[in-house]
Design a protein around this motif. Structure first.
Motif, PDB file in Angstrom:
ATOM      1  N   LEU A 148     -21.718   7.144  15.996  1.00 16.76           N
ATOM      2  CA  LEU A 148     -22.911   6.972  16.838  1.00 16.76           C
ATOM      3  C   LEU A 148     -22.601   7.142  18.321  1.00 16.76           C
ATOM      4  O   LEU A 148     -23.389   6.730  19.176  1.00 16.76           O
ATOM      5  N   ALA A 149     -21.458   7.755  18.637  1.00 10.47           N
ATOM      6  CA  ALA A 149     -21.048   7.905  20.040  1.00 10.47           C
ATOM      7  C   ALA A 149     -22.030   8.749  20.847  1.00 10.47           C
ATOM      8  O   ALA A 149     -22.136   8.602  22.066  1.00 10.47           O
ATOM      9  N   GLY A 150     -22.771   9.628  20.182  1.00  9.71           N
ATOM     10  CA  GLY A 150     -23.728  10.472  20.891  1.00  9.71           C
ATOM     11  C   GLY A 150     -25.130   9.905  20.942  1.00  9.71           C
ATOM     12  O   GLY A 150     -26.037  10.531  21.494  1.00  9.71           O
ATOM     13  N   ASP A 151     -25.319   8.714  20.398  1.00  7.70           N
ATOM     14  CA  ASP A 151     -26.638   8.105  20.319  1.00  7.70           C
ATOM     15  C   ASP A 151     -26.703   6.897  21.263  1.00  7.70           C
ATOM     16  O   ASP A 151     -25.689   6.458  21.816  1.00  7.70           O
ATOM     17  N   LYS A 152     -27.897   6.372  21.444  1.00  6.62           N
ATOM     18  CA  LYS A 152     -28.094   5.169  22.248  1.00  6.62           C
ATOM     19  C   LYS A 152     -28.467   4.029  21.309  1.00  6.62           C
ATOM     20  O   LYS A 152     -29.524   4.036  20.687  1.00  6.62           O
ATOM     21  N   ILE A 153     -27.583   3.051  21.206  1.00  4.88           N
ATOM     22  CA  ILE A 153     -27.818   1.896  20.339  1.00  4.88           C
ATOM     23  C   ILE A 153     -28.599   0.847  21.122  1.00  4.88           C
ATOM     24  O   ILE A 153     -28.218   0.498  22.245  1.00  4.88           O
ATOM     25  N   ASN A 154     -29.669   0.365  20.539  1.00  5.22           N
ATOM     26  CA  ASN A 154     -30.506  -0.628  21.214  1.00  5.22           C
ATOM     27  C   ASN A 154     -30.323  -2.039  20.677  1.00  5.22           C
ATOM     28  O   ASN A 154     -30.492  -3.011  21.418  1.00  5.22           O
ATOM     29  N   ARG A 155     -29.962  -2.142  19.397  1.00  2.00           N
ATOM     30  CA  ARG A 155     -29.851  -3.473  18.806  1.00  2.00           C
ATOM     31  C   ARG A 155     -28.883  -3.457  17.634  1.00  2.00           C
ATOM     32  O   ARG A 155     -28.869  -2.517  16.842  1.00  2.00           O
ATOM     33  N   VAL A 156     -28.084  -4.503  17.551  1.00  7.22           N
ATOM     34  CA  VAL A 156     -27.218  -4.735  16.399  1.00  7.22           C
ATOM     35  C   VAL A 156     -27.483  -6.168  15.949  1.00  7.22           C
ATOM     36  O   VAL A 156     -27.284  -7.109  16.716  1.00  7.22           O
ATOM     37  N   MET A 157     -27.951  -6.330  14.734  1.00  8.51           N
ATOM     38  CA  MET A 157     -28.281  -7.660  14.223  1.00  8.51           C
ATOM     39  C   MET A 157     -27.713  -7.803  12.830  1.00  8.51           C
ATOM     40  O   MET A 157     -27.933  -6.936  11.981  1.00  8.51           O
ATOM     41  N   GLY A 158     -26.978  -8.888  12.587  1.00 12.55           N
ATOM     42  CA  GLY A 158     -26.399  -8.969  11.260  1.00 12.55           C
ATOM     43  C   GLY A 158     -25.876 -10.317  10.850  1.00 12.55           C
ATOM     44  O   GLY A 158     -25.795 -11.270  11.627  1.00 12.55           O
TER      45      GLY A 158
END
Length: 430
Positions: A148-158
């Motif tokens: 996912l290095a080329g993407d923009k992560i907005n949320r990580v929930m787990g």
């Protein structure tokens, strides 16, 4: 062509995880060599109790002098599975100084000193890999850091702690109380004799710091993570959750602010709708839900702890690091270019479930509603039950800041008609 000189591995720690790493290295030696391009040889194992019998490990490899082992000039990779801050930190930096790359499962150390360890690895041109530090066997660090290095992560929930998920799942499915569920988790080996690190959220908070740092390309330390444990969760909370079509999980939540200028990282119990993928995660399993601009919603699921699952993650890193060694290169290091600040918990915006013990008389609901309005917290639903002069009042809010909710609760406690605030729980995943 396979290189004939083996790549030599030093193993620090030979407990539940370390012994499995050694076993897999031995039993899968030919496969590992084929995948790496050179034999991978266990060259030494540092332990605290050398007299303990360790099946399948050559006794001549056992040593109590971990420092001397990592200083050997012929060691290519050091695998650190001893945990804790020291001596792990010193041993890892010493390994870099003497030419070895490092594979670690040490979440506490990485959450506290990850930046310094990455800097030391870069200074000496070595790798630092740590897939096993978060969520056991689940491939998570590498997808966040590379796929996912080329993407923009907005949320990580787990759900990143199997012990707490087992306990909460038992409370949910059997109606057991917290202590009863904890006792069963302990008897089955899911909980330690002292379960504080798990049930008070310290373990999950360390993992949240690591995930937030990778996801948002910013430095997030353990001290930046807001933390609440789950020891106060009751059967009554689960009953309320079920009435809302929810269950309760201990969640690690890392998210980018709406304006994109800051991030938050937090660990606490929360109600989530039964329709959310995380609601169906049972037993001691882990799962992490990632939301990104281009990729959309992704779910990573699997066993989050245990000797074999964690060893699987360690061996995956070992293969990657050995390949880099043969190619005379290194993999991705720290990415903290964004330098986004970590906002305080008071700025987090979410929904809330508040249970109040109140006097059962006219005007109480109006007083409570006024307090919520005065603090800018909008009420979504209210449920009231009364008997013999006592009543319970359950309020579910619309989205509001944590600071506004805290002010509301403090004011409610000062009302003569409010006998007590029975519980406060955030509502996530909607």
């Amino acid at each position: 062509m396979m290189r004939t000189r083996p790549l030599k591995v030093a193993l620090l720690g030979c407990g539940v995880v370390g012994s499995e790493v050694a076993r897999i290295m031995t039993t899968h030696a030919e496969d590992l060599a084929a995948r790496v391009g050179a034999p991978v040889e266990l060259a030494g194992v540092a332990v605290r109790r050398p007299s303990k019998v360790r099946e399948g490990i050559d006794p001549s490899l056992i040593t109590t002098d971990a420092t001397a082992l990592v200083k050997r000039g012929d060691i290519d990779v050091v695998v650190e599975v001893i945990g804790g801050i020291e001596p792990a930190r010193s041993l890892i930096t010493t390994a870099f100084e003497h030419g070895a790359s490092v594979v670690s499962a040490n979440k506490a150390l990485l959450a506290q000193d990850g930046a310094a360890l990455h800097a030391a690895a870069e200074e000496h041109g070595r790798d630092l890999y740590y897939e096993a530090a978060v969520a056991g066997a689940i491939p998570l660090i590498r997808p966040l850091r590379e796929s996912l290095a080329g993407d923009k992560i907005n949320r990580v929930m787990g759900i990143v702690n199997g012990t707490t998920n087992f306990i909460l799942d038992k409370m949910d499915t059997t109606g057991a109380g917290y202590q009863e569920a904890l006792d069963e988790a302990t008897a089955l080996g899911y909980a330690e004799a002292d379960p504080t690190a798990d049930v008070e959220g310290f373990d999950a908070a360390a993992k949240a710091a690591i995930l937030a740092g990778i996801a948002f390309h910013s430095r997030v330390r353990l001290d930046d993570v807001y933390r609440e444990g789950m020891t106060e969760v009751t059967a009554a909370d689960f009953a309320s959750a079920k009435q809302m079509g929810c269950t309760i999980k201990l969640l690690a939540i890392c998210e980018r602010a709406a304006d994109g200028e800051s991030v938050t990282a937090r660990v606490h119990p929360a109600m989530i709708p039964l329709s959310h993928p995380l609601a169906s995660v049972r037993g001691a399993y882990n799962a992490v839900f990632v939301e990104a601009d281009a990729a959309g919603q992704l779910m990573f699921y699997g066993p989050g702890a245990g000797g074999s699952p964690t060893a699987s993650a360690v061996l995956g890193d070992l293969v990657a690091v050995c390949r880099n060694k043969l190619a005379e290169s290194t993999g991705p290091g720290e990415s903290a270019y964004a330098q986004l600040p970590v906002s305080p918990m008071g700025e987090v915006v979410t929904r809330y479930h508040i249970s109040l013990d109140v006097a059962d008389k006219p005007g109480v609901l109006a007083q409570v509603a006024t307090v919520f309005a005065e603090h800018g917290v909008s009420i979504d639903t209210v449920r009231q039950q009364g008997k013999d002069g006592e009543a319970s009042l359950v309020v579910v809010t619309h989205r509001a800041s944590d600071a506004s909710l805290s002010g509301t609760v403090e004011a409610l406690r000062n009302l003569d008609t409010v006998r007590g605030v029975a519980s406060i729980m955030r509502v996530e995943g909607e």
